[in-house]
Scaffold this motif. Structure first.
Motif, PDB file in Angstrom:
ATOM      1  N   ARG A   7      97.992  37.513  27.453  1.00  0.00           N
ATOM      2  CA  ARG A   7      98.402  37.786  26.074  1.00  0.00           C
ATOM      3  C   ARG A   7      98.748  39.268  26.015  1.00  0.00           C
ATOM      4  O   ARG A   7      97.931  40.121  26.343  1.00  0.00           O
ATOM      5  CB  ARG A   7      97.286  37.479  25.085  1.00  0.00           C
ATOM      6  N   GLU A  51      99.051  40.194  19.770  1.00  0.00           N
ATOM      7  CA  GLU A  51      98.829  39.127  18.789  1.00  0.00           C
ATOM      8  C   GLU A  51      99.450  39.511  17.455  1.00  0.00           C
ATOM      9  O   GLU A  51      99.438  40.695  17.078  1.00  0.00           O
ATOM     10  CB  GLU A  51      97.325  38.894  18.565  1.00  0.00           C
ATOM     11  N   ASP A  80     105.547  33.881  20.183  1.00  0.00           N
ATOM     12  CA  ASP A  80     105.031  32.702  19.496  1.00  0.00           C
ATOM     13  C   ASP A  80     104.542  33.032  18.104  1.00  0.00           C
ATOM     14  O   ASP A  80     104.281  34.183  17.770  1.00  0.00           O
ATOM     15  CB  ASP A  80     103.935  32.021  20.322  1.00  0.00           C
ATOM     16  N   GLN A  81     104.456  31.977  17.309  1.00  0.00           N
ATOM     17  CA  GLN A  81     103.959  32.065  15.932  1.00  0.00           C
ATOM     18  C   GLN A  81     102.841  31.055  15.788  1.00  0.00           C
ATOM     19  O   GLN A  81     103.002  29.888  16.167  1.00  0.00           O
ATOM     20  CB  GLN A  81     105.089  31.747  14.949  1.00  0.00           C
ATOM     21  N   GLN A  82     101.710  31.477  15.266  1.00  0.00           N
ATOM     22  CA  GLN A  82     100.591  30.576  15.001  1.00  0.00           C
ATOM     23  C   GLN A  82     100.929  29.764  13.761  1.00  0.00           C
ATOM     24  O   GLN A  82     101.184  30.333  12.700  1.00  0.00           O
ATOM     25  CB  GLN A  82      99.322  31.396  14.765  1.00  0.00           C
ATOM     26  N   THR A 138      99.105  26.616  12.974  1.00  0.00           N
ATOM     27  CA  THR A 138      97.814  26.097  12.514  1.00  0.00           C
ATOM     28  C   THR A 138      96.742  26.819  13.312  1.00  0.00           C
ATOM     29  O   THR A 138      97.055  27.605  14.214  1.00  0.00           O
ATOM     30  CB  THR A 138      97.674  24.575  12.735  1.00  0.00           C
ATOM     31  N   ALA A 139      95.494  26.537  13.023  1.00  0.00           N
ATOM     32  CA  ALA A 139      94.395  27.193  13.733  1.00  0.00           C
ATOM     33  C   ALA A 139      94.449  26.955  15.245  1.00  0.00           C
ATOM     34  O   ALA A 139      93.979  27.784  16.026  1.00  0.00           O
ATOM     35  CB  ALA A 139      93.055  26.730  13.180  1.00  0.00           C
ATOM     36  N   GLN A 188      97.521  25.481  16.830  1.00  0.00           N
ATOM     37  CA  GLN A 188      98.882  25.275  17.340  1.00  0.00           C
ATOM     38  C   GLN A 188      99.734  26.533  17.200  1.00  0.00           C
ATOM     39  O   GLN A 188      99.836  27.118  16.130  1.00  0.00           O
ATOM     40  CB  GLN A 188      99.565  24.125  16.599  1.00  0.00           C
ATOM     41  N   LYS A 189     100.349  26.905  18.339  1.00  0.00           N
ATOM     42  CA  LYS A 189     101.329  27.987  18.363  1.00  0.00           C
ATOM     43  C   LYS A 189     102.679  27.383  18.709  1.00  0.00           C
ATOM     44  O   LYS A 189     102.762  26.445  19.488  1.00  0.00           O
ATOM     45  CB  LYS A 189     100.976  29.019  19.431  1.00  0.00           C
TER      46      LYS A 189
END
Length: 150
Positions: A33, A36, A55-57, A59-60, A62-63
């Motif tokens: 990583r 963030e 990437d984009q988060q 859900t808690a 799922q990215k």
């Protein structure tokens, strides 16, 4: 705009040389990583080799990958605009080698050399416009395929 602008090759040689005096070489192993979303954007990179996914988060757990970057690409633009926080996360998709730049030092250089600053801002704006265009195209493809599936 038909192809992606590369930050270092877009700068005139003298400006590129001035910017490169601030660079240091770094590497990231596969799956590392790099930053963030929401973190402090205090640096940026120009990828020399390897691949990085932005990437984009959603859900808690799922990215979603929003872009893939490779050699010559700018990684990170949030360092240029207050509040200097990452809008996305980034992960090394493969081993990565990059030039790393300290954001505060580059912003000082841009203040000292307004021509370099203007060129750098315009180049980053072109890169962002290209990425926005690519993202819009992906969204339209997803929308069209979902409509056909209904």
């Amino acid at each position: 705009m038909t192809k992606a602008t590369k930050l270092l090759t877009a700068l005139p040689p003298t400006q590129r040389q001035r910017l490169m005096t601030l660079a240091r070489e770094v590497s990231f192993p596969e799956d590392a990583r790099i930053f963030e979303a929401g973190g402090t954007a205090d640096r940026f990179w120009v990828i020399r080799s390897g691949a990085v996914s932005l990437d984009q988060q959603v859900t808690a757990v799922q990215k979603v990958t929003v872009a893939s970057l490779g050699a010559g690409d700018l990684l990170g633009w949030s360092w240029l605009f207050p509040p200097y926080q990452w809008d996305f996360g980034a992960e090394a998709f493969s081993p990565v080698r990059a030039h790393e730049f300290d954001a505060a030092a580059v912003r000082r250089l841009c203040t000292e050399d307004p021509d370099l600053g203007m060129t750098l801002v315009q180049t980053v704006a072109e890169i962002l416009a290209h990425r926005l265009e690519m993202t819009r195209g992906k969204l339209m493809e997803q929308y069209a395929s979902r409509r056909r599936a209904l």
